[in-house]
Design an enzyme around this catalytic site. Sequence first.
Site, PDB file in Angstrom:
ATOM      1  N   CYS A  67      24.150  75.009   4.558  1.00  0.00           N
ATOM      2  CA  CYS A  67      22.766  74.529   4.448  1.00  0.00           C
ATOM      3  C   CYS A  67      22.220  74.001   5.771  1.00  0.00           C
ATOM      4  CB  CYS A  67      22.649  73.476   3.350  1.00  0.00           C
ATOM      5  SG  CYS A  67      23.335  71.861   3.779  1.00  0.00           S
ATOM      6  N   HIS A 104      18.629  55.361   5.147  1.00  0.00           N
ATOM      7  CA  HIS A 104      18.564  56.672   4.488  1.00  0.00           C
ATOM      8  C   HIS A 104      19.573  57.612   5.128  1.00  0.00           C
ATOM      9  CE1 HIS A 104      16.724  60.295   2.728  1.00  0.00           C
ATOM     10  NE2 HIS A 104      16.841  60.834   3.922  1.00  0.00           N
ATOM     11  N   HIS A 107      20.419  63.445   0.831  1.00  0.00           N
ATOM     12  CA  HIS A 107      20.287  63.614  -0.616  1.00  0.00           C
ATOM     13  C   HIS A 107      21.583  64.180  -1.181  1.00  0.00           C
ATOM     14  CE1 HIS A 107      16.053  63.454   0.651  1.00  0.00           C
ATOM     15  NE2 HIS A 107      15.823  62.965  -0.556  1.00  0.00           N
ATOM     16  N   ASP A 111      25.166  71.217  -6.545  1.00  0.00           N
ATOM     17  CA  ASP A 111      25.652  72.588  -6.299  1.00  0.00           C
ATOM     18  C   ASP A 111      26.864  72.596  -5.356  1.00  0.00           C
ATOM     19  OD1 ASP A 111      24.510  71.893  -3.896  1.00  0.00           O
ATOM     20  OD2 ASP A 111      22.909  73.390  -3.972  1.00  0.00           O
ATOM     21  N   ARG A 119      27.141  67.988  -3.695  1.00  0.00           N
ATOM     22  CA  ARG A 119      26.919  68.236  -2.272  1.00  0.00           C
ATOM     23  C   ARG A 119      26.118  67.075  -1.700  1.00  0.00           C
ATOM     24  NH1 ARG A 119      22.361  71.116   0.314  1.00  0.00           N
ATOM     25  NH2 ARG A 119      21.820  71.875  -1.773  1.00  0.00           N
ATOM     26  N   CYS A 121      24.328  65.986   1.127  1.00  0.00           N
ATOM     27  CA  CYS A 121      23.684  66.667   2.253  1.00  0.00           C
ATOM     28  C   CYS A 121      23.134  65.569   3.171  1.00  0.00           C
ATOM     29  CB  CYS A 121      22.574  67.554   1.691  1.00  0.00           C
ATOM     30  SG  CYS A 121      21.707  68.501   2.931  1.00  0.00           S
TER      31      CYS A 121
END
Length: 132
Positions: A67, A104, A107, A111, A119, A121
């Site tokens: 990704c 932060h 997310h 999947d 995941r 990410c």
Amino acid sequence: MKKYVTEKSEAQWKEVLSPTQYTVLREKGTERAFTGEYYDNHEVGTYACAGCGAELFRSDAKYDSGCGWPSFFQPKDAAMVEEHSDISHGMRRTEVLCAGCGGHLGHVFDDGPRPTGLRYCINSASIKLVKA
Ligand code: FE
């Protein structure tokens, strides 16, 4: 407001973080895919929060998701991260934050690979690899 172990004013965060780190950690920004320091990194170690140093992810839970961001199937410890519902940008997502400073990170999606199917990410700018 929730209290974190590490709290700073916005001016103090700007002093200790790079502009990119500040944008991601404090303003919930997202680095462009395939541009971060760690998406293709395979070194062994622990990824700590770039804001407060909390140990967030281990390299043995990192995998190549394709990704363009560092991806992990689990945090080092579930207590290290907070997960909040995020409906910004017309999407329903789950935001991942550092439990030490509220920064932060990215997310989490469902999947991912086994064993968790998750995941995480994560923006490279929000973490720092401490090599083993
Ligand atoms: Fe942190």
